[in-house]
Design a protein around this motif. Structure first.
Motif, PDB file in Angstrom:
ATOM      1  N   GLY A 145       0.780  -1.224   0.000  1.00  0.00           N
ATOM      2  CA  GLY A 145       0.000   0.000   0.000  1.00  0.00           C
ATOM      3  C   GLY A 145       0.812   1.275   0.000  1.00  0.00           C
ATOM      4  O   GLY A 145       0.245   2.361   0.073  1.00  0.00           O
ATOM      5  N   VAL A 146       2.136   1.157  -0.096  1.00  0.00           N
ATOM      6  CA  VAL A 146       2.989   2.344  -0.091  1.00  0.00           C
ATOM      7  C   VAL A 146       3.470   2.609  -1.513  1.00  0.00           C
ATOM      8  O   VAL A 146       4.138   1.756  -2.103  1.00  0.00           O
ATOM      9  N   PRO A 147       3.164   3.766  -2.089  1.00  0.00           N
ATOM     10  CA  PRO A 147       3.658   4.074  -3.435  1.00  0.00           C
ATOM     11  C   PRO A 147       5.135   4.449  -3.406  1.00  0.00           C
ATOM     12  O   PRO A 147       5.744   4.516  -2.335  1.00  0.00           O
ATOM     13  N   ALA A 313      -7.074   1.432  -8.474  1.00  0.00           N
ATOM     14  CA  ALA A 313      -7.527   0.876  -9.748  1.00  0.00           C
ATOM     15  C   ALA A 313      -6.727   1.383 -10.944  1.00  0.00           C
ATOM     16  O   ALA A 313      -6.675   0.717 -11.987  1.00  0.00           O
ATOM     17  N   GLU A 314      -6.072   2.552 -10.828  1.00  0.00           N
ATOM     18  CA  GLU A 314      -5.310   3.083 -11.975  1.00  0.00           C
ATOM     19  C   GLU A 314      -4.043   2.286 -12.253  1.00  0.00           C
ATOM     20  O   GLU A 314      -3.500   2.339 -13.358  1.00  0.00           O
ATOM     21  N   HIS A 315      -3.550   1.548 -11.261  1.00  0.00           N
ATOM     22  CA  HIS A 315      -2.291   0.817 -11.414  1.00  0.00           C
ATOM     23  C   HIS A 315      -2.567  -0.581 -11.969  1.00  0.00           C
ATOM     24  O   HIS A 315      -2.856  -1.512 -11.227  1.00  0.00           O
ATOM     25  N   ARG A 316      -2.489  -0.736 -13.278  1.00  0.00           N
ATOM     26  CA  ARG A 316      -2.690  -2.048 -13.898  1.00  0.00           C
ATOM     27  C   ARG A 316      -1.634  -2.234 -14.985  1.00  0.00           C
ATOM     28  O   ARG A 316      -1.168  -1.271 -15.592  1.00  0.00           O
ATOM     29  N   TYR A 317      -1.267  -3.508 -15.224  1.00  0.00           N
ATOM     30  CA  TYR A 317      -0.148  -3.795 -16.120  1.00  0.00           C
ATOM     31  C   TYR A 317      -0.494  -4.845 -17.171  1.00  0.00           C
ATOM     32  O   TYR A 317      -0.170  -4.680 -18.338  1.00  0.00           O
ATOM     33  N   LEU A 342      -1.302   7.093  -5.724  1.00  0.00           N
ATOM     34  CA  LEU A 342      -0.792   7.646  -6.978  1.00  0.00           C
ATOM     35  C   LEU A 342       0.267   8.714  -6.747  1.00  0.00           C
ATOM     36  O   LEU A 342       1.251   8.789  -7.484  1.00  0.00           O
ATOM     37  N   LEU A 343       0.091   9.518  -5.697  1.00  0.00           N
ATOM     38  CA  LEU A 343       1.085  10.540  -5.370  1.00  0.00           C
ATOM     39  C   LEU A 343       1.711  10.276  -4.006  1.00  0.00           C
ATOM     40  O   LEU A 343       2.863   9.881  -3.917  1.00  0.00           O
ATOM     41  N   ALA A 344       0.939  10.489  -2.941  1.00  0.00           N
ATOM     42  CA  ALA A 344       1.493  10.272  -1.601  1.00  0.00           C
ATOM     43  C   ALA A 344       0.382  10.293  -0.561  1.00  0.00           C
ATOM     44  O   ALA A 344      -0.517  11.144  -0.626  1.00  0.00           O
ATOM     45  N   PRO A 345       0.437   9.383   0.420  1.00  0.00           N
ATOM     46  CA  PRO A 345      -0.567   9.412   1.488  1.00  0.00           C
ATOM     47  C   PRO A 345      -0.527  10.697   2.302  1.00  0.00           C
ATOM     48  O   PRO A 345      -1.548  11.096   2.873  1.00  0.00           O
ATOM     49  N   ALA A 346       0.639  11.344   2.374  1.00  0.00           N
ATOM     50  CA  ALA A 346       0.783  12.547   3.195  1.00  0.00           C
ATOM     51  C   ALA A 346      -0.127  13.679   2.734  1.00  0.00           C
ATOM     52  O   ALA A 346      -0.427  14.581   3.516  1.00  0.00           O
TER      53      ALA A 346
END
Length: 505
Positions: A145-147, A313-317, A342-346
């Protein structure tokens, strides 16, 4: 190229104060190898801890009386290993230490490492489990869960923020609409239409502090409507379950198989509300198949309510996009998503869409919670979305994540060949399961003792399930991932055969 010919380097015999390096100790023709080994050893032993800044290449070369090319080559090797990184004005800093090998002694605690507090945390997670695990040190963190936080588009964010500030009126610094700025709601509506197939009126969107807050707001509203139980996927997110339980809702586990949520079990349970991750189930990665989607839609049309967590959902390969349930059933689905993956949880920015009958109650709860998200980050994100920068960032991340995903899959096949891989086609993590009676909490604790951090699958289970691990790959380099999985393979041999506690996953 090894630029380590001592005759050409013109090195002196004076050495340097930095780590008491003396180039006269280097073998002929092996100056770069020697310097790389010395720095790698210093990082491993803690003489150069994570965060320590290395001298500039020119400075170190001058102090040692050697060619700057030798120092540059050394830094490049350590960068490729993932141990150091250039950080702009901070210079070159240590970002990771090498893993302790299986032959090195574990930390001395007076008892077996898998029986320490780490195993207690990993086998019986409390409300503070995520905070406690985050605070524990690890050389390689595979927390799911960490980008990739190192890929945050700092320059683009600063440009967007400057552009927003240049046009901002004085009045815009005051309290705003608790449902969010109009600019961000327009931008999110356009993003959802493009990427999730959802036709949404911007006025129907509510900007929240991540999906976690959305879950809390929904739980409060449901309680007001005398709903005190919600069905959840099992396995399913421990964090989401904790948020629901925090507001007094009982979480009824509904099993998930290789086709997704067991809708037949859901219907038989009598539950009126279910929380689901149909596009990319957490943690197994399964996609709710067509027949099950139709069954779930029929269940909702019969009076059920779906809380759809569309977390990544945007992260698919390797698979086509899966439309959101909200796109097909707006009157029976509360939809939640965020920018955290997609960017950051912060940034703490997310959004939700609710059926009309719940909208005003949710906004009222949001108003009482915090008067609305901070306005400036909302406007900055809206600018990123409208300018196309966020779309470019997504394309960049997909390429990077695919490479890291591939490295993890290859490493698992090499070092954990009996493990079954789940959910590799999309997301920021994958899950592995074992066919034997491995105690996954003990395995995760032993891995942590060796410097690798991950989640035991049992964390995310209420019902009995095959043991396994949930492994994030987005935030680590392929070199780190390969080393971590190799270490997991070694550790698994040490703890295999230990039976999990009764009722564990």
């Amino acid at each position: 190229m090894n630029r380590s010919n001592p005759a050409r380097s013109g090195r002196s015999n004076g050495g340097a104060d930095f780590l008491q390096l003396d180039p006269s100790e280097a073998p002929a023709g092996g100056l770069a190898d020697w310097l790389t080994d010395r720095l790698r050893t210093a990082i491993s032993t803690g003489h150069l801890p994570v965060g320590a800044r290395l001298p500039a290449t020119r400075t170190l070369a001058t102090d040692l009386g050697i060619s700057r090319g030798v120092v540059t080559e050394t830094y490049q090797r350590l960068t490729e290993d993932g141990q150091i990184a250039g950080q702009g004005r901070r210079g070159t800093v240590v970002v990771a230490a090498p893993l302790r090998t299986a032959t090195e002694p574990a930390r001395q605690t007076g008892r077996d490492p898998v029986l320490r507090d780490e195993e207690s945390l990993l086998s019986r997670p409390g409300l503070d489990a995520f905070d406690r695990l985050r605070d524990l040190p690890a050389h390689i963190d595979l927390t799911p869960g960490v980008p990739d936080l190192a890929a945050f588009p700092r320059a683009a964010w600063m440009r967007a923020e400057r552009a927003v500030l240049s046009d901002l009126r004085s009045a815009d610094f005051g309290y705003g609409d608790p449902a969010g700025t109009a600019a961000l709601r327009r931008a999110v509506a356009a993003w959802l239409a493009q990427y999730r197939g959802i036709a949404a009126d911007p006025d129907d969107l509510i900007i929240v502090a991540g999906v976690a807050q959305a879950i809390g707001l929904v739980a409060q509203v449901l309680s007001q409507h005398d709903t005190h139980e919600i069905a959840v996927e099992d396995p399913g997110s421990l964090g989401s379950r904790q948020h629901l339980q925090n507001w007094g809702l009982r979480t009824l586990p509904i099993p998930v198989d290789d086709r997704g949520l067991r809708v037949d079990v859901l219907r038989d349970s009598g539950a009126e509300v279910v929380m689901a991750t149909p596009a990319h189930h957490f943690p197994t990665g399964v996609v709710l198949d067509g027949e099950r989607r139709r069954e779930l839609i029929h269940w909702a049309k019969d009076g059920g309510l779906i809380l759809e967590d569309d977390y990544d959902a945007e992260h698919r390969y390797d698979r086509p996009p899966v439309p959101a349930l909200r796109a097909m059933l707006p009157d029976q689905v509360i939809y939640a998503g965020s920018i955290s993956k997609l960017l950051a949880p912060a940034l703490r920015i997310g959004w939700m869409l609710a059926p009309t009958r719940y909208k005003e109650e949710l906004i009222a709860r949001k108003r009482l919670a915090d008067l609305g998200n901070a306005g400036l980050p909302q406007l900055t994100l809206a600018h990123l979305m409208e300018s196309g920068e966020l779309e470019r960032q997504l394309r960049f991340l997909r390429r990077r994540h695919r490479t890291r995903r591939d490295a993890m899959v290859t490493a698992i096949r090499n070092h954990l060949p009996t493990a079954t891989i789940h959910g590799a086609a999309a997301g920021l993590h994958l899950t592995i399961t074992f066919a034997d009676d491995t105690d996954d909490a003990a395995l995760a604790a032993a891995a942590l003792d060796r410097g690798v951090k991950c989640h035991p699958l049992s964390w995310h289970c209420q019902l009995p399930h095959a043991p396994g691990l949930v492994l994030g790959y987005a935030a680590r380099t392929p070199t780190d991932i390969t080393a971590a999985i190799a270490q997991l393979g070694t550790v698994r041999q040490e703890v295999s055969g230990r039976r999990p506690a009764p009722g564990a996953c």
